[in-house]
Design an enzyme around this catalytic site. Structure first.
Site, PDB file in Angstrom:
ATOM      1  CE  LYS A 215      -3.260   2.952   0.571  1.00  0.00           C
ATOM      2  NZ  LYS A 215      -4.130   3.326  -0.530  1.00  0.00           N
ATOM      3  CB  CYS A 269      -3.616   8.563   0.147  1.00  0.00           C
ATOM      4  SG  CYS A 269      -5.095   7.905   0.928  1.00  0.00           S
TER       5      CYS A 269
HETATM    6  N1  LIG Z   1      -9.984   8.360   2.020  1.00  0.00           N
HETATM    7  C1  LIG Z   1      -9.317   7.655   1.130  1.00  0.00           C
HETATM    8  O1  LIG Z   1      -9.439   7.887  -0.071  1.00  0.00           O
HETATM    9  C2  LIG Z   1      -8.414   6.524   1.554  1.00  0.00           C
HETATM   10  C3  LIG Z   1      -7.952   5.650   0.567  1.00  0.00           C
HETATM   11  C4  LIG Z   1      -7.159   4.580   0.938  1.00  0.00           C
HETATM   12  C5  LIG Z   1      -6.812   4.415   2.285  1.00  0.00           C
HETATM   13  N2  LIG Z   1      -7.255   5.291   3.220  1.00  0.00           N
HETATM   14  C6  LIG Z   1      -6.869   5.051   4.608  1.00  0.00           C
HETATM   15  O2  LIG Z   1      -8.006   4.593   5.315  1.00  0.00           O
HETATM   16  C7  LIG Z   1      -7.939   5.014   6.676  1.00  0.00           C
HETATM   17  C8  LIG Z   1      -9.198   5.784   7.029  1.00  0.00           C
HETATM   18  O3  LIG Z   1      -9.234   6.941   6.216  1.00  0.00           O
HETATM   19  P1  LIG Z   1     -10.562   7.799   6.022  1.00  0.00           P
HETATM   20  O4  LIG Z   1     -10.286   8.694   4.873  1.00  0.00           O
HETATM   21  O5  LIG Z   1     -11.752   6.917   5.992  1.00  0.00           O
HETATM   22  O6  LIG Z   1     -10.553   8.627   7.388  1.00  0.00           O
HETATM   23  P2  LIG Z   1     -11.721   9.579   7.950  1.00  0.00           P
HETATM   24  O7  LIG Z   1     -11.046  10.605   8.779  1.00  0.00           O
HETATM   25  O8  LIG Z   1     -12.621   9.996   6.838  1.00  0.00           O
HETATM   26  O9  LIG Z   1     -12.574   8.611   8.888  1.00  0.00           O
HETATM   27  C9  LIG Z   1     -12.099   8.017  10.040  1.00  0.00           C
HETATM   28  C10 LIG Z   1     -13.264   7.847  11.001  1.00  0.00           C
HETATM   29  O10 LIG Z   1     -12.785   7.096  12.107  1.00  0.00           O
HETATM   30  C11 LIG Z   1     -13.357   7.637  13.306  1.00  0.00           C
HETATM   31  N3  LIG Z   1     -12.520   7.218  14.424  1.00  0.00           N
HETATM   32  C12 LIG Z   1     -11.325   7.706  14.835  1.00  0.00           C
HETATM   33  N4  LIG Z   1     -10.862   7.003  15.877  1.00  0.00           N
HETATM   34  C13 LIG Z   1     -11.780   6.037  16.146  1.00  0.00           C
HETATM   35  C14 LIG Z   1     -11.864   4.993  17.104  1.00  0.00           C
HETATM   36  N5  LIG Z   1     -10.889   4.776  17.982  1.00  0.00           N
HETATM   37  N6  LIG Z   1     -12.961   4.224  17.098  1.00  0.00           N
HETATM   38  C15 LIG Z   1     -13.956   4.419  16.198  1.00  0.00           C
HETATM   39  N7  LIG Z   1     -13.934   5.393  15.243  1.00  0.00           N
HETATM   40  C16 LIG Z   1     -12.841   6.182  15.220  1.00  0.00           C
HETATM   41  C17 LIG Z   1     -13.409   9.121  13.044  1.00  0.00           C
HETATM   42  O11 LIG Z   1     -14.356   9.763  13.884  1.00  0.00           O
HETATM   43  C18 LIG Z   1     -13.806   9.159  11.557  1.00  0.00           C
HETATM   44  O12 LIG Z   1     -15.206   9.203  11.384  1.00  0.00           O
HETATM   45  C19 LIG Z   1      -6.659   5.842   6.798  1.00  0.00           C
HETATM   46  O13 LIG Z   1      -5.617   5.020   7.224  1.00  0.00           O
HETATM   47  C20 LIG Z   1      -6.405   6.282   5.377  1.00  0.00           C
HETATM   48  O14 LIG Z   1      -5.055   6.559   5.133  1.00  0.00           O
HETATM   49  C21 LIG Z   1      -8.042   6.335   2.893  1.00  0.00           C
END
Ligand SMILES: NC(=O)c1ccc[n+]([C@@H]2O[C@H](COP(=O)([O-])OP(=O)(O)OC[C@H]3O[C@@H](n4cnc5c(N)ncnc54)[C@H](O)[C@@H]3O)[C@@H](O)[C@H]2O)c1
Length: 433
Positions: A215, A269
């Site tokens: 990744k 990312c």
């Molecule tokens: N957004 C993208 O396009 C994308 C693509 C690939 C990978 N990722 C990866 O996926 C992961 C999540 O990214 P995202 O964009 O969905 O983040 P985000 O910030 O949109 O969402 C994360 C959610 O997790 C919640 N949260 C935080 N701590 C928590 C806990 N302890 N228990 C329960 N909920 C909790 C937050 O309130 C939030 O709603 C990251 O590692 C990111 O790098 C994101």
């Protein structure tokens, strides 16, 4: 996991990745509990509404919530499969912060039972899945965890990263290939059986550390290649060349495919994940580190060039087009467009007009700058200078007739037909950087 029945699933973190994932799993017929620490997020989803912008997501969430397949909560409950999709940011020294992953692990550990599968989807530095396993082992000495005991473990733990494109998340969640890395091969097989329920793309199994690295490598690859394009754009500025023309011609070579320059690299990312590799092997990563510097440097080059343009035309009204970190989305995290525009707003105040169809209001840093938000029609009617920072479709389709008399600084190359004379006027400005 009961093989005859559909597993119950708990998705931890209901953001850009977790919520679509929860909805797609629920659509496959599994009962899904979504966990989030935000009461607002939980309440919104339980009303069948969404708190993020993503194509077709609202209808899907509304459907699975009303059919009782998806609900959200703050409190954890037992399930057969746990999918963790919480943030993994970096700190001010670019060191990865896996505290959210470990917090999610602490939340689910008390309800784990024999047969459960735990899958980490958050983008994570190499070794994080093992750290999660170690934490679960510490909290639940009654459970046999994989990789630490010779016997068959009670639970399975795997890493499966997400590689979706915002704006196409629902389609890519099901159709993209996935790398599934188990702490042991058995863990990978258990996770594979789960993903097969809703993924149509090919699912390839490996070990957890390789999947974590894969990744990071994917995003570092993008970053390094964008850095090459951005460096070319700065070189072309210096030499008075049109970088878009140069790239178009070079890409006619059968084995050359140069990416598009832009105002820098944003989002959570590509601008973040390469640092996880650099942090893991600082001495061995001069190229990856330099690419980060080149892409951040491009943002400062764009600021310098835009400031020179605005200063050279003191009576002109200026429209900055776009704040998002990429086209057609409402995500403004780590966005170079947002950074460039706020710098211009602080310097030029009321002269700066911001066009961002995906923002209901301007972000906090625009408060008291005097800059105002207008729509694209007003910008085309009233502004003399257009600075294109995001390639939203709504900007791309503006016909030449409506912008031919404007002074355009197009950092995204969306208007190749813009009259050459106007571009040369840009290039003649004395530039810094
Ligand atoms: N957004 C993208 O396009 C994308 C693509 C690939 C990978 N990722 C990866 O996926 C992961 C999540 O990214 P995202 O964009 O969905 O983040 P985000 O910030 O949109 O969402 C994360 C959610 O997790 C919640 N949260 C935080 N701590 C928590 C806990 N302890 N228990 C329960 N909920 C909790 C937050 O309130 C939030 O709603 C990251 O590692 C990111 O790098 C994101």
């Amino acid at each position: 996991m009961k093989s005859e029945n559909k597993p119950s699933v708990c998705v931890v973190g209901l953001g850009y990745i977790g919520l679509p994932t929860a909805a797609v799993i629920a659509r496959a017929g599994c009962k899904v509990l979504g966990l989030d620490v935000s009461q607002r997020v939980v309440d919104t989803i339980n009303r069948g509404e969404i708190h993020i912008e993503e194509v077709d997501l609202e209808g899907l969430v509304q459907g699975v919530v009303s059919r009782g397949l998806l609900s959200a909560a703050i409190e954890v409950a037992p399930a057969d499969v746990f999918v963790i999709a919480v943030p993994t940011p970096f700190d001010k020294d670019h060191a990865p912060d896996i505290s959210y992953v470990l917090a999610a692990g602490r939340t689910i550990a008390p309800v784990l039972k024999a047969g459960d599968v735990v899958i980490l989807e958050s983008t994570s530095p190499v070794g994080t899945t093992e750290q999660l396993r170690d934490m679960i082992a510490e909290m639940r000495p009654d459970l046999k965890v994989p990789g630490l005991v010779g016997e068959t473990p009670d639970i399975s733990i795997a890493y499966c990263p997400e590689r979706v494109l915002p704006g196409r998340i629902l389609e890519e969640l099901t159709n993209n290939d996935r790398s599934i890395g188990g702490i042991t091969p058995r863990c990978a097989r258990k996770a594979l059986a789960f993903y097969k329920r809703f993924v149509r793309g090919e699912c390839v199994t490996t070990d957890a550390r390789s999947a974590e690295m894969t990744k990071l490598v994917e995003n570092a690859y993008r970053d390094v290649n964008i850095a090459f394009a951005n460096e070319l754009s700065i070189v072309s500025d210096r030499m008075g060349l049109d970088v878009w023309e140069v790239i178009r011609l070079a890409n006619r070579h059968p084995r050359v495919n140069i990416l598009s320059p832009g105002p820098g690299v944003g989002g959570h990312c590509i601008a973040v994940d390469p640092w996880f590799i650099v942090h893991g092997a600082p001495k061995e990563t001069p190229l990856i580190r330099t690419a980060r510097g080149v892409n951040d440097g491009k943002m400062h080059h764009v600021i310098a060039k835009a400031e020179a343009l605005v200063e050279a035309h003191p009576d002109a009204k200026v429209a900055c087009l776009g704040l998002a970190f990429k086209a057609n989305i409402d995500d403004f995290r780590e966005s170079p467009a947002r950074f460039v525009t706020s710098r211009l707003a602080r310097k030029f105040g009321r002269r700066i007009h911001v066009v961002e169809p995906y923002a209901a209001e301007l972000p906090i840093e625009f408060t008291d700058t005097g800059a105002v938000q207008i729509d694209i029609d007003d910008a085309l009617e009233t502004c003399d200078i257009l600075i294109v920072l995001v390639d939203h479709d709504v900007f791309r389709v503006v016909p030449l007739a409506e912008r031919a008399d404007k002074l355009v600084y197009d950092t995204r190359g969306i208007w190749p037909d813009q009259p050459r004379a106007v571009r040369e006027e840009d290039a003649r400005l004395k530039l810094v950087g």
